[in-house]
Design a protein around this motif. Structure first.
Motif, PDB file in Angstrom:
ATOM      1  N   ASP A  37       0.978  -1.182   0.071  1.00  0.00           N
ATOM      2  CA  ASP A  37      -0.117   0.079   0.042  1.00  0.00           C
ATOM      3  C   ASP A  37       0.915   1.169  -0.007  1.00  0.00           C
ATOM      4  N   LEU A  38       0.961   1.883  -1.110  1.00  0.00           N
ATOM      5  CA  LEU A  38       2.124   3.014  -1.497  1.00  0.00           C
ATOM      6  C   LEU A  38       1.672   4.194  -0.526  1.00  0.00           C
ATOM      7  N   PHE A  43       4.653   1.332   4.647  1.00  0.00           N
ATOM      8  CA  PHE A  43       5.386   1.671   3.496  1.00  0.00           C
ATOM      9  C   PHE A  43       6.169   3.253   3.399  1.00  0.00           C
ATOM     10  N   VAL A  44       5.323   3.926   4.061  1.00  0.00           N
ATOM     11  CA  VAL A  44       5.727   5.564   4.251  1.00  0.00           C
ATOM     12  C   VAL A  44       7.034   5.417   5.291  1.00  0.00           C
ATOM     13  N   ARG A  45       6.825   4.755   6.400  1.00  0.00           N
ATOM     14  CA  ARG A  45       7.845   4.937   7.346  1.00  0.00           C
ATOM     15  C   ARG A  45       8.870   4.165   7.095  1.00  0.00           C
ATOM     16  N   ASP A  46       8.779   2.940   6.498  1.00  0.00           N
ATOM     17  CA  ASP A  46      10.059   1.971   6.057  1.00  0.00           C
ATOM     18  C   ASP A  46       9.941   1.654   4.592  1.00  0.00           C
ATOM     19  N   PRO A  47      10.088   2.507   3.617  1.00  0.00           N
ATOM     20  CA  PRO A  47       9.639   1.758   1.967  1.00  0.00           C
ATOM     21  C   PRO A  47      10.754   0.692   1.704  1.00  0.00           C
ATOM     22  N   TYR A  48      12.111   0.676   2.313  1.00  0.00           N
ATOM     23  CA  TYR A  48      13.151   0.068   1.456  1.00  0.00           C
ATOM     24  C   TYR A  48      12.847  -1.457   1.386  1.00  0.00           C
ATOM     25  N   PRO A  49      12.517  -2.241   2.430  1.00  0.00           N
ATOM     26  CA  PRO A  49      12.218  -3.707   2.321  1.00  0.00           C
ATOM     27  C   PRO A  49      11.155  -3.963   1.307  1.00  0.00           C
ATOM     28  N   TRP A  50      10.130  -3.031   0.933  1.00  0.00           N
ATOM     29  CA  TRP A  50       9.287  -3.167   0.053  1.00  0.00           C
ATOM     30  C   TRP A  50       9.878  -3.061  -1.291  1.00  0.00           C
ATOM     31  N   GLU A 208      -0.986  17.659  -1.435  1.00  0.00           N
ATOM     32  CA  GLU A 208      -1.607  16.596  -0.886  1.00  0.00           C
ATOM     33  C   GLU A 208      -2.943  16.285  -1.672  1.00  0.00           C
ATOM     34  N   LEU A 209      -3.416  17.376  -2.494  1.00  0.00           N
ATOM     35  CA  LEU A 209      -4.576  17.148  -3.213  1.00  0.00           C
ATOM     36  C   LEU A 209      -4.313  16.193  -4.415  1.00  0.00           C
ATOM     37  N   PHE A 210      -3.166  16.272  -5.299  1.00  0.00           N
ATOM     38  CA  PHE A 210      -2.856  15.908  -6.483  1.00  0.00           C
ATOM     39  C   PHE A 210      -2.136  14.614  -6.130  1.00  0.00           C
ATOM     40  N   TRP A 211      -1.397  14.418  -5.071  1.00  0.00           N
ATOM     41  CA  TRP A 211      -0.446  13.157  -4.895  1.00  0.00           C
ATOM     42  C   TRP A 211      -0.717  12.510  -3.596  1.00  0.00           C
ATOM     43  N   GLY A 212      -2.015  12.980  -2.827  1.00  0.00           N
ATOM     44  CA  GLY A 212      -2.139  12.224  -1.822  1.00  0.00           C
ATOM     45  C   GLY A 212      -3.268  11.223  -1.933  1.00  0.00           C
ATOM     46  N   ARG A 213      -3.941  10.920  -0.504  1.00  0.00           N
ATOM     47  CA  ARG A 213      -5.013   9.939  -0.398  1.00  0.00           C
ATOM     48  C   ARG A 213      -5.872  10.724   0.383  1.00  0.00           C
ATOM     49  N   PRO A 214      -6.321  11.812   0.463  1.00  0.00           N
ATOM     50  CA  PRO A 214      -7.218  12.366   1.432  1.00  0.00           C
ATOM     51  C   PRO A 214      -8.526  11.965   1.441  1.00  0.00           C
ATOM     52  N   PRO A 422       6.652  12.058  12.469  1.00  0.00           N
ATOM     53  CA  PRO A 422       5.434  11.642  11.564  1.00  0.00           C
ATOM     54  C   PRO A 422       6.275  11.927  10.178  1.00  0.00           C
ATOM     55  N   MET A 423       5.841  11.319   9.156  1.00  0.00           N
ATOM     56  CA  MET A 423       6.344  11.294   8.039  1.00  0.00           C
ATOM     57  C   MET A 423       5.076  11.904   6.828  1.00  0.00           C
ATOM     58  N   LEU A 424       5.671  12.706   5.925  1.00  0.00           N
ATOM     59  CA  LEU A 424       4.943  13.055   4.711  1.00  0.00           C
ATOM     60  C   LEU A 424       4.818  12.093   4.158  1.00  0.00           C
ATOM     61  N   GLY A 425       3.594  11.505   3.588  1.00  0.00           N
ATOM     62  CA  GLY A 425       3.736  10.233   2.792  1.00  0.00           C
ATOM     63  C   GLY A 425       2.780  10.354   1.503  1.00  0.00           C
ATOM     64  N   LEU A 426       3.338  10.924   0.511  1.00  0.00           N
ATOM     65  CA  LEU A 426       2.435  11.388  -0.628  1.00  0.00           C
ATOM     66  C   LEU A 426       3.026  10.254  -1.821  1.00  0.00           C
ATOM     67  N   LEU A 427       2.230  10.245  -2.709  1.00  0.00           N
ATOM     68  CA  LEU A 427       2.779   9.216  -3.770  1.00  0.00           C
ATOM     69  C   LEU A 427       4.027   9.728  -4.163  1.00  0.00           C
ATOM     70  N   SER A 428       4.202  10.887  -4.344  1.00  0.00           N
ATOM     71  CA  SER A 428       5.627  11.147  -4.878  1.00  0.00           C
ATOM     72  C   SER A 428       6.408  12.125  -3.884  1.00  0.00           C
ATOM     73  N   PHE A 429       6.037  12.344  -2.538  1.00  0.00           N
ATOM     74  CA  PHE A 429       6.875  13.099  -2.084  1.00  0.00           C
ATOM     75  C   PHE A 429       6.944  12.374  -0.447  1.00  0.00           C
ATOM     76  N   ARG A 430       8.182  12.377  -0.072  1.00  0.00           N
ATOM     77  CA  ARG A 430       8.139  11.876   1.400  1.00  0.00           C
ATOM     78  C   ARG A 430       9.165  12.423   2.236  1.00  0.00           C
ATOM     79  N   ALA A 431       8.897  12.907   3.475  1.00  0.00           N
ATOM     80  CA  ALA A 431       9.920  13.468   4.311  1.00  0.00           C
ATOM     81  C   ALA A 431       9.476  13.606   5.641  1.00  0.00           C
ATOM     82  N   PRO A 432      10.529  13.865   6.378  1.00  0.00           N
ATOM     83  CA  PRO A 432      10.152  14.013   7.831  1.00  0.00           C
ATOM     84  C   PRO A 432       8.996  15.139   8.402  1.00  0.00           C
TER      85      PRO A 432
END
Ligand code: HEM
Length: 446
Positions: A37-38, A43-50, A208-214, A422-432
């Protein structure tokens, strides 16, 4: 290639939040990538194993939730980026979560459109429009911007120091990382008539509107903010009052290949993208750069003093943990990629973050090695015709930021007792979303 069906099981702790339990498969084992689940917390917290699992198990993988084909190997992603005639950028700014009618109405009320301008433009108008942007961010302009970046960094760090001295701690994301690139961009592009806090709010809402799942209600709130942003841009472009040296002034002078001036919608579309891309992404990069530098034993004092270390650290963060984690393309005709047949119209999601950890290109990818030989080979800024024209500015801002904070706050560390950010976890953007620090001596004394 099989299409893994979305597994309806409740994820077990072994898979949810800790990446997929991929290992030797016994007959009948269900595909762990079926749980991917992207937007999920795990996935947002630790995407590496995926991402490791995708690369080794299913390097061109259909994700039934988003309808996107995930391309996770470095060489496949690079091949796509370098073939813009076969893999067009038209879907770069599509909303990944369908917008409800009510949100579309809010956007329609202000005449919101995103015609092909920059990242989403595969037409002959792209090279000329791109040149308008690159003139503002070429090597000389970026070099000349260093004193501006240093001055703004200092202005932001003065109150940060006071806050840490009086309260013992501070969040370096909201007080510094997020604001610095916005103020720098406003100076470099001559953006006037809006304050940085508003521009940041509009920009974050657009991401958030275009790359998120709000959720539905949130989509409506975000559409209102995005509508305000678009309305302000349209009014500013239409007014014709922007200075001729500003970005909007340069767009007004620009002529298309047919000799005509830009229409207002395309000029607004170009501003919409640049005003967001030029600051949000860099703020996210600075947040990750600071967090990882504070977490790395012994690096903080060295980053302040050692020539070139801040630059090298930024580069290694871009490889391992870039803020722009994915980017989209669409296949214009049936083709093959990584041994998989793709239909015409296949929507691809290039896993830029995963590509920087591809062991075929970067040995020991999980190790942070700022001096690794091919450190700049990563795809964090894309490659080819649409490669990020703001890359030099982003690199420079992040290096100046790291050096400035390490010099002016030598006695801080990440908050010891705090939960992970907490992490920003959008389809194309990720950061603390927080870089919470505390004064070492005060803590030690208490
Ligand atoms: C850490 C910060 C940044 C990252 C990771 C980043 C990443 C990217 C990526 C991955 C692309 C797509 C490349 C492709 O399709 O091949 C892109 C495009 C773009 N970026 Fe950036 N970017 C950053 C900062 C900036 C800045 C500071 C600006 C402007 C000042 C900017 C402006 C643009 C523009 C205008 C495009 C579209 C270029 C085109 O289509 O020709 N970006 N960026």
């Amino acid at each position: 290639m099989t299409f893994p069906a979305l597994d309806a099981r409740v994820p077990s702790p072994a898979t949810a939040g800790h990446g997929p339990a991929v290992g030797p498969r016994s007959p009948g084992t269900r595909d762990p990538l079926g749980l991917l689940d992207l937007f999920g917390d795990g996935f947002v917290r630790d995407p590496y194993p995926w991402l490791d699992a995708l690369r080794s198990e299913s390097p061109v993988h259909y994700d039934p939730v988003t309808g996107l084909w995930l391309v996770s190997r470095y060489h496949d992603a690079r091949r796509v980026l370098l073939d813009p005639d076969l893999f067009r950028p038209d879907n770069a700014q599509h909303a990944v979560s369908p917008l409800p009618v009510a949100a579309l109405r809010v956007l329609a009320r202000v005449g919101f459109t995103l015609p092909p301008a920059l990242a989403n433009n595969g037409t002959p108008s792209h090279p000329g429009l791109r040149r308008v942007v690159t003139r503002f961010f070429n090597a000389q302009r970026v070099e000349a911007a260093v004193p501006v970046i240093e001055r703004i960094a200092d202005e932001l760090l003065d109150p940060v120091r006071v806050r840490i001295a009086t309260t013992g701690g501070c969040d370096l994301f909201t007080s510094f990382a997020q604001v610095l690139p916005c103020r720098v961009l406003m100076e470099l592009l001559g953006i006037q008539g809006v304050d940085p806090a508003t521009l940041i709010r509009w920009s974050d809402a657009s991401l958030e509107l275009f790359w998120g799942r709000p959720a539905l209600e949130r989509q409506l709130e975000l559409a209102e903010l995005v509508g305000e942003f678009h309305q302000w841009l349209t009014a500013t472009v239409r007014s014709g009052t922007a200075a001729s040296s500003s970005f909007i002034g340069a767009l007004a002078r620009h002529r298309l290949p047919n000799g005509k001036a830009l229409d207002v919608e395309t000029a607004v579309g170009a501003c919409f993208f640049v005003f967001i891309a030029g600051q949000s992404t860099t703020g996210q990069l600075i947040a990750t750069v600071l967090r990882r530098a504070l977490a790395e034993s012994g690096l903080w004092p060295r980053a302040a003093r050692e020539a070139g270390l801040a630059e090298a650290w930024v580069e290694e963060v871009l490889r391992r943990e870039p803020p722009v984690t994915t980017w989209r393309r669409v296949a214009v005709r049936p083709t093959e990629l990584g041994g998989v047949r793709l239909p015409e119209g296949a929507q691809l999601l290039l896993m830029l973050l995963g590509s920087g950890s591809d062991p075929a290109v970067f040995p020991d990818p999980e190790q942070m090695c700022p001096r690794r030989a091919n450190v700049r080979q990563h795809l964090a800024f894309g490659v080819g015709r649409h490669r990020c024209p703001g890359a030099s500015l982003a690199r420079m801002e992040a290096a100046v930021a790291l050096r400035a904070v390490a010099r002016r706050l030598p006695g801080v560390r990440l908050t010891a007792k705090g939960a992970p950010s907490p992490m920003l976890g959008l389809l194309s953007f990720r950061a603390p979303l927080h870089v919470a620090v505390e004064a070492i001596s005060r803590t030690a004394a208490s």
